[in-house]
Design a protein around this motif. Sequence first.
Motif, short mmCIF file in Angstrom:
data_model
loop_
_atom_site.label_atom_id
_atom_site.label_comp_id
_atom_site.label_asym_id
_atom_site.label_seq_id
_atom_site.Cartn_x
_atom_site.Cartn_y
_atom_site.Cartn_z
N LYS A 181 0.82 -1.21 0.00
CA LYS A 181 0.00 0.00 0.00
C LYS A 181 0.86 1.28 0.00
O LYS A 181 0.45 2.29 -0.56
N ASN A 182 2.02 1.23 0.63
CA ASN A 182 2.87 2.43 0.62
C ASN A 182 3.31 2.80 -0.80
O ASN A 182 3.16 3.95 -1.20
N ASN A 218 -5.06 -1.90 -5.34
CA ASN A 218 -5.45 -1.62 -3.95
C ASN A 218 -6.64 -2.47 -3.52
O ASN A 218 -6.72 -2.89 -2.37
N VAL A 219 -7.56 -2.72 -4.47
CA VAL A 219 -8.72 -3.55 -4.14
C VAL A 219 -8.27 -4.95 -3.71
O VAL A 219 -8.80 -5.53 -2.76
N LEU A 224 -7.31 -8.72 0.82
CA LEU A 224 -6.41 -9.52 1.67
C LEU A 224 -6.54 -9.12 3.13
O LEU A 224 -6.59 -9.96 4.03
N LEU A 225 -6.60 -7.82 3.36
CA LEU A 225 -6.74 -7.33 4.74
C LEU A 225 -8.06 -7.79 5.34
O LEU A 225 -8.11 -8.22 6.49
N LYS A 363 -11.99 -7.57 -12.25
CA LYS A 363 -13.39 -7.52 -11.78
C LYS A 363 -13.57 -8.23 -10.44
O LYS A 363 -14.56 -8.04 -9.75
N GLY A 364 -12.65 -9.10 -10.11
CA GLY A 364 -12.80 -9.81 -8.84
C GLY A 364 -11.45 -10.16 -8.26
O GLY A 364 -10.50 -10.42 -8.99
N THR A 365 -11.37 -10.18 -6.93
CA THR A 365 -10.10 -10.50 -6.29
C THR A 365 -9.97 -12.00 -6.06
O THR A 365 -8.90 -12.50 -5.79
N GLY A 366 -11.07 -12.73 -6.13
CA GLY A 366 -11.03 -14.16 -5.83
C GLY A 366 -11.03 -14.41 -4.33
O GLY A 366 -10.76 -15.52 -3.88
N LEU A 367 -11.31 -13.38 -3.54
CA LEU A 367 -11.31 -13.55 -2.08
C LEU A 367 -12.72 -13.52 -1.49
O LEU A 367 -12.92 -13.92 -0.35
#
Lengths: 410, 126
Positions: A181-182, A218-219, A224-225, A363-367
């Motif tokens: 993120k930094n 970032n998404v 993940l967070l 379109k999707g993170t898979g999370l």
Amino acid sequence: MEHLHARHIPAKSLPDPLLDAILAHSAEGIVVLDTSGRVQECNAVAARLCGRSSRDLIGRDWTGLGLDEPAREASPGPGESEPGLARSPAETGASPTQPIETRHVLRNPDGRAVATLVFLREAGSGETNHTAMTREHALSEALRALRTSHEQLKNAQLQLIQAAKLESIGRLAAGVAHEVKNPLAILLTGIQLMQRRSKDPDTLTLLGDLEDAVRRANVVVVGLLDFSASVELKLLPVDLEAVATDAMRLVHHEVERRRIQLRWEKATPMPCLKIDRMKIEQVLVNLLINAMDAMPSGGELVLRTSVRQLTRAGHGVGFRKSDRLRLGQTVAVFEVEDSGTGIPPDAFWRAFEPFFTTKPAGKGTGLGLAVCRMIAELHRGSVWLENRPEGGARATLWLPAGEAQKGEPQ
Amino acid sequence: MSKPRILLVDDEPAFTRVMRTYLEDTGRFEVRMENDPTRVLPAAREFRPHLVLLDVIMPDMDGGEVAAKLKADPGLKDVKVVFLTAIVSKEDVSKHGQVIGGRPFLAKPVDAEALIARVEQELKAA
């Protein structure tokens, strides 16, 4: 589900207590019927699968056991009789001295057999002989069950390994998020600075593309967070209808934008349960958005809420102590149905893996589904996907709704 | 009327450089940057900022400690602090209502215009 054949150990050679112990600890339900179709013996697993006590089952006609379709379907194994317990030895072609064996296989939503209810019907004559034969079959069943248990233990071990991997991902997430993120922050501010300074349309278009790319990255990190943050629950009594209302409100704008017809079917009133409201709302929103993503040209989206007893085995649903939900248990159910193209067969088992997605890049993170499953399991519930026979897919969230989970809203 | 002074504290020099340039480009702020959290107190005593934009995770001293030192200094106790942090999830943001320890925070990567809006809101409330 693996069947065990061949090894017929004469029941007479084993002491009764040992045989009884094997029956008592069999992972499969075993019911012994007499010649008229009445229950003569049964083990504890069979009683649980039938939703009755052993005492209640003894002497009862098998047709009164209330085995409903399609939850329990008759399915003969190799060398076994055709389905249908009411058939006589003559009808089945069995020798009058051979016990008749029929099994009802309990399957999870994708058709995988997870448990078997075995019926052994004693043959017509020679009580001593047929009792011994029946016991021999029972022993054979117990050995079959041992083999099945062994397979299930191996599967459980694989699941534990998978769970350990997921835990590692969670631990890594915060560190990764900080490190990624930094640089993203530097890039985003730099891009926005150049956008501010530039007047050239081509440059501005390129900078817009760069900004989109940074936001997409970032998404993934935020996903993940969220994935790693999903391990603590704040349980408070919450009206589940209010949670569903909030989830519907959150997707309302997208529903209208995508020309989707959204309908809420309230099959039964929903209870007030001790849940983490935000997390369950997150699951519902995820399931609704997934369903919408499966209908790019619009379609029909149904949220169905109900309270009912579990009659089908599935992920985390069964009759073992390790299962989070037991057959026969009362659950609050949220079903999200879409009229899309359904789930590809090869995506079924991977759908809940982190980073697995069938959506286009970006379109999707898979999370999303991995987080849904984690949240459901933290609530001792379950979430599952299946294709609907009439087309489209159904995602179901089950939450235990027994007296222990109930509470007054605050 | 003089421009509001902002002290930008982050251990990442590239971030402070680009953010300072952005903020100064607007013509609305005077900005100084500090990349060593242990030097924030003397820098603030000299610069006398109206607001400190403060990173949370930094080596040697985290943002929370830096904020506590500012609060403990009689000449700086009223300086506004806005945290910038890379370790919050969407869930954290909604759970904490964008406040950590009673102070506002923004999640990195932050939209520069959203940051300016938040800074101006804090300065107005001063």
